[in-house]
Design a protein around this motif. Structure first.
Motif, PDB file in Angstrom:
ATOM      1  N   GLN A 190       0.821  -1.222   0.000  1.00 28.39           N
ATOM      2  CA  GLN A 190       0.000   0.000   0.000  1.00 28.39           C
ATOM      3  C   GLN A 190       0.854   1.270   0.000  1.00 28.39           C
ATOM      4  O   GLN A 190       0.503   2.259  -0.651  1.00 28.39           O
ATOM      5  CB  GLN A 190      -0.981   0.010   1.189  1.00 28.39           C
ATOM      6  N   VAL A 191       1.985   1.252   0.706  1.00 26.84           N
ATOM      7  CA  VAL A 191       2.886   2.412   0.650  1.00 26.84           C
ATOM      8  C   VAL A 191       3.427   2.521  -0.785  1.00 26.84           C
ATOM      9  O   VAL A 191       3.536   3.621  -1.342  1.00 26.84           O
ATOM     10  CB  VAL A 191       4.030   2.285   1.691  1.00 26.84           C
ATOM     11  N   GLY A 192       3.731   1.357  -1.388  1.00 26.19           N
ATOM     12  CA  GLY A 192       4.208   1.339  -2.779  1.00 26.19           C
ATOM     13  C   GLY A 192       3.200   1.990  -3.714  1.00 26.19           C
ATOM     14  O   GLY A 192       3.562   2.779  -4.597  1.00 26.19           O
ATOM     15  N   ALA A 193       1.920   1.686  -3.515  1.00 32.37           N
ATOM     16  CA  ALA A 193       0.874   2.276  -4.379  1.00 32.37           C
ATOM     17  C   ALA A 193       0.849   3.797  -4.207  1.00 32.37           C
ATOM     18  O   ALA A 193       0.743   4.545  -5.190  1.00 32.37           O
ATOM     19  CB  ALA A 193      -0.489   1.677  -4.038  1.00 32.37           C
ATOM     20  N   ASN A 194       0.979   4.264  -2.969  1.00 27.84           N
ATOM     21  CA  ASN A 194       0.926   5.724  -2.743  1.00 27.84           C
ATOM     22  C   ASN A 194       2.177   6.425  -3.273  1.00 27.84           C
ATOM     23  O   ASN A 194       2.089   7.539  -3.803  1.00 27.84           O
ATOM     24  CB  ASN A 194       0.754   6.018  -1.251  1.00 27.84           C
ATOM     25  N   ILE A 195       3.343   5.782  -3.127  1.00 30.64           N
ATOM     26  CA  ILE A 195       4.573   6.391  -3.674  1.00 30.64           C
ATOM     27  C   ILE A 195       4.473   6.436  -5.199  1.00 30.64           C
ATOM     28  O   ILE A 195       4.767   7.453  -5.835  1.00 30.64           O
ATOM     29  CB  ILE A 195       5.833   5.631  -3.191  1.00 30.64           C
TER      30      ILE A 195
END
Ligand code: HEM
Length: 404
Positions: A190-195
């Protein structure tokens, strides 16, 4: 306040629009505000926020509740540009919850940003991977959601996930490297999606929470949409995930960055609008319009652009103020998506500050070549466009004309 809004819009709707200059615009605004108020009233809470009393909420819990209820913006400009306090395994880094995420952010940003300034296929894959992990959940399932299971089990091999193998390999390597520092697969995805979203030019900088728990059990099947789905099927599928028709329209806008590989394998790498790798709103009007031949339209998107429940919002994102409106709505809708199946929302922590800055303006320096590619020339550039490589310098328009 809401009832006043309804009354005002009722009175104005009863008046002829031409009776006062600017009346049409005012009525449009009131209609939008009134629809927004109705939508906000119908928003559902999820996870532990469904049962926790306000008095039990942490500051983050309160903020997330307000975002889910459409009362707070899900975007943030809070940024920490300082270098991390130490290497990832240093005591100083371990003492700071977001330090490991800063290192991860550096690594992801480098992979997600192409030399053209557009976002790469890994970035677009990361956005889609976030969706495909989280959306394997519905309000009638007791497990699934944003729990990392897409990569911790064989879920990734399901045909729904065709096209995600490159980002899956990369994400698993990051997990191997960072899990020993307490990073869960669910958060990494999920952090990957936001980055990835903020690395795509014009993309929103979405508030980023960590602390999700991993699940080594594959999620239920049949919960992801297909390109052949009708609008009715899609609206019901997303409603069961607590995502309303309006937010569904906002979320599919992520296709603005896309280059497909499996919907039509004969057209491998074809984009869904004229600016792949850019988080602009070109996708919405081009899905209903007549874009250049290389732009491919999904039946599911065409269906949503026409249905009476989704068409008005499709039009809103298409308009001149569409970009900010879309970014705001996408950020809220994706925050909800990224928390489906998460039952410890109140205990999450925030590491938004590690995200790179948003890029609020962008011009493709190689649009001349991109345009020729979009007309069906330059097949040899497919992979370069997919990797967001600057086309100018790789091949010039002069070289191309000489070859013809
Ligand atoms: C509503 C129904 C949806 C359907 C039927 C759908 C289907 C698809 C399909 C078939 C692809 C192409 C995969 C390939 O051939 O490589 C794709 C690409 C993509 N989808 Fe969706 N999708 C939907 C919603 C969403 C949502 C909600 C998001 C994000 C929140 C999303 C993000 C993406 C992205 C970023 C890509 C581009 C991947 C790339 O360029 O490699 N999609 N989608």
């Amino acid at each position: 306040m809401k009832s006043l809004l309804f009354l005002a819009s009722y009175v104005l709707l009863a008046l002829p629009a031409a009776s006062h200059p600017g009346m049409g615009e005012m009525m449009g605004n009131l209609r939008r505000e009134s629809a927004k108020a109705k939508r906000a009233d119908a928003k559902q809470l999820i996870g532990d926020l469904k049962t926790l009393a306000d008095s039990k909420l942490t500051a983050i819990g309160k903020d997330i509740k307000a975002i889910l209820l459409d009362q707070k913006d899900a975007r943030s400009t809070t940024i920490d540009t300082s270098i991390p306090p130490g290497t990832v395994d240093s005591a100083a880094c371990k003492a700071d919850l977001c330090c490991v995420w800063k290192w991860i952010s550096y690594e992801m940003t480098a992979k997600f940003n192409g030399t053209s300034g557009r976002c790469t296929k890994l970035a677009r894959g990361a956005v889609r991977l976030g969706f495909h992990d989280a959306a394997v959940w519905s309000n009638s399932t007791t497990y699934g959601g944003a729990d990392g299971s897409i990569l911790l089990t064989d879920e990734i091999n399901r045909s729904d996930n065709n096209g995600l193998s490159a980002i899956a390999t990369e994400m698993k390597a990051w997990y191997t490297k960072y899990n020993k520092y307490g990073v869960s697969m669910a958060d990494l995805i999920q952090v990957g999606a936001n980055i990835a979203t903020v690395v795509c030019p014009l993309g929103p900088r979405i508030r980023t929470f960590v602390g999700r728990k991993d699940n080594a059990k594959a999620g239920p099947t049949g919960l992801l949409p297909a390109e052949t789905d009708s609008a009715d099927k899609l609206i019901k599928l997303f409603a069961a995930k607590t995502i309303d028709a309006h937010d569904l329209v906002a979320l599919v806008g992520a296709h603005t960055t896309s280059q497909q590989h499996f919907v039509n394998t004969a057209r491998d790498g074809d984009p869904q609008d004229t600016t792949p790798g850019v988080w602009d709103v070109a996708f919405y009007p081009q899905t209903t319009g007549s874009p250049p031949p290389r732009v491919i339209k999904f039946n599911s998107d065409i269906n949503l652009s026409k249905d009476s429940r989704t068409q008005p919002e499709w039009q809103e994102f298409t308009g001149t103020t569409g970009q900010d409106h879309w970014n705001e709505d996408y950020a809220k809708a994706y925050t909800r998506m990224s928390l489906l199946g998460v039952n410890n929302i109140n205990d999450l922590k925030e590491c938004t500050k590690v995200l790179p800055a948003a890029r609020t303006s962008f011009v493709n320096q190689d649009q001349v070549l991109l345009d020729m590619w979009l007309q069906g020339q330059f097949n040899q550039l497919n992979n370069m466009v997919d990797d967001a490589i600057m086309l100018t310098g790789v091949v010039s328009t002069k070289d191309k004309r000489e070859k013809e």
